[in-house]
Design an enzyme around this catalytic site. Structure first.
Site, PDB file in Angstrom:
ATOM      1  N   LYS A 142       0.971  -1.168   0.003  1.00 14.62           N
ATOM      2  CA  LYS A 142       0.079  -0.131   0.042  1.00 14.62           C
ATOM      3  C   LYS A 142       0.990   1.217   0.025  1.00 14.62           C
ATOM      4  CE  LYS A 142      -2.241   1.446   3.786  1.00 14.62           C
ATOM      5  NZ  LYS A 142      -1.968   2.962   3.769  1.00 14.62           N
ATOM      6  N   ASP A 148      -3.593   4.322  -1.100  1.00 12.00           N
ATOM      7  CA  ASP A 148      -4.381   4.657  -0.356  1.00 12.00           C
ATOM      8  C   ASP A 148      -4.739   6.181  -0.215  1.00 12.00           C
ATOM      9  OD1 ASP A 148      -5.668   4.961   2.063  1.00 12.00           O
ATOM     10  OD2 ASP A 148      -4.074   4.397   3.436  1.00 12.00           O
ATOM     11  N   LYS A 176      -7.449   8.053  -0.246  1.00 10.86           N
ATOM     12  CA  LYS A 176      -8.716   8.672   0.437  1.00 10.86           C
ATOM     13  C   LYS A 176      -9.290   9.887   0.052  1.00 10.86           C
ATOM     14  CE  LYS A 176      -6.948   6.729   4.979  1.00 10.86           C
ATOM     15  NZ  LYS A 176      -5.852   6.329   4.933  1.00 10.86           N
ATOM     16  N   ASP A 184     -13.628  15.091  -1.942  1.00 10.03           N
ATOM     17  CA  ASP A 184     -13.960  16.482  -2.488  1.00 10.03           C
ATOM     18  C   ASP A 184     -15.307  16.469  -3.103  1.00 10.03           C
ATOM     19  OD1 ASP A 184     -13.105  18.847  -3.812  1.00 10.03           O
ATOM     20  OD2 ASP A 184     -11.149  18.107  -3.658  1.00 10.03           O
ATOM     21  N   THR A 197      -9.302   4.026  11.834  1.00  7.94           N
ATOM     22  CA  THR A 197      -9.183   3.297  13.162  1.00  7.94           C
ATOM     23  C   THR A 197      -8.536   3.849  13.997  1.00  7.94           C
ATOM     24  OG1 THR A 197      -7.435   2.267  11.707  1.00  7.94           O
ATOM     25  CG2 THR A 197      -9.110   0.792  12.060  1.00  7.94           C
ATOM     26  N   ARG A 201       3.348  -0.443  10.625  1.00  5.87           N
ATOM     27  CA  ARG A 201       4.455  -0.335  11.749  1.00  5.87           C
ATOM     28  C   ARG A 201       4.712  -1.749  12.176  1.00  5.87           C
ATOM     29  NH1 ARG A 201       1.999   4.686  14.151  1.00  5.87           N
ATOM     30  NH2 ARG A 201       0.008   3.723  13.370  1.00  5.87           N
TER      31      ARG A 201
END
Ligand code: C5P
Length: 240
Positions: A35, A62, A64, A67, A126, A218
């Site tokens: 990603k 990704d 997102k 608009d 999240t 991570r």
């Protein structure tokens, strides 16, 4: 059912294309997809996306988008032209924004003979909790906000949603479309810390709840030995 490794999407949340290339070289054979998010996309741009796609790597962009409908639909067409496997838009941008995006992407992919990317709606991040929603004027319970946005996403013809693993079960039970995809970040294997993620689950729990894809950043990219982190995650999922 797809192989366990196909479910794993590793988030390349790094500063440079070189760092991303190193991660891809180290663990590319062991995961389903990568990603690229806002950090690396801003730093390395569309040319790096083309480079990765050109290596036959499944890429989730990704971005997102959120608009006005026309802007999101047109930007999404450009994302489709990059050849990515999956990308996302914010469901909270509304029905018209989502419908126009699906229509425009479908139309251009058919006309230009492009493979159609999977279009995924972001429900509630999240990292957000009830207080985060309250701050921006949403008094609804988090679960009900997620479900509401997931239903709207399905109605607008998107391929699936991004949601926390805690909401996977409710989404599965409430959305009739059988192949509706659920992509879940907020994954924390038993060996990792939570960082800024608030609504988390282990990879095994998320898969058993019915998640199709797990986005993991991570807990893999923050480790010195990334390959062994990925292998530990696969093992965690597969162990009875
Ligand atoms: O490092 P970590 O595993 O928390 O990374 C999660 C990745 O998933 C990040 O790239 C983050 O931007 C992304 N993401 C998220 N929550 C969403 C959608 C995407 O954490 N709802």
């Amino acid at each position: 059912m797809s192989k366990t490794k196909d479910k794993i999407i590793v988030a390349l949340d790094v500063e440079t294309a070189d760092e991303a290339r190193e991660i891809i070289a180290e663990i590319g054979g062991e995961v389903g997809a990568f990603k690229i998010g806002l950090q690396l996309f801003t730093a390395a741009g569309a040319s790096f996306v083309r480079e990765v796609v050109g290596k036959n790597i499944k890429l989730f962009l990704d971005v997102k988008f959120h608009d006005i409908p026309n802007t999101v639909a047109k930007a999404s067409v450009e994302v489709a032209r990059l050849g990515v496997w999956m990308f996302n838009i914010h469901a909270v941008g509304g029905g018209e924004m989502m419908r126009r995006t699906v229509e425009n992407v479908r139309e251009v992919c058919a006309r230009e003979n492009l493979e159609q990317p999977k279009i995924i709606g972001v429900t509630v991040l999240t990292s957000a909790d009830q207080e985060t929603l309250r701050e921006v004027g949403i008094s609804r319970e988090i679960d009900s906000q997620v479900l509401n946005l997931a239903k709207l996403t399905a109605k607008c013809g998107l391929d699936g949603v991004v949601a926390s693993p805690l909401e996977v079960d409710a989404i599965r039970r409430n959305i009739e479309k059988k192949d509706f995809l659920i992509v879940t970040p907020g994954i924390r294997p038993s060996f990792a810390t939570n960082d800024d993620q608030k609504r988390v689950m282990t990879p095994k729990e998320a898969v058993s709840q019915g998640a199709d894809y797990l986005v993991i950043g991570r807990p893999v990219t923050g480790q010195k030995d990334k390959l062994s982190a990925v292998r530990k995650i696969l093992e965690e999922i597969e162990t009875e």
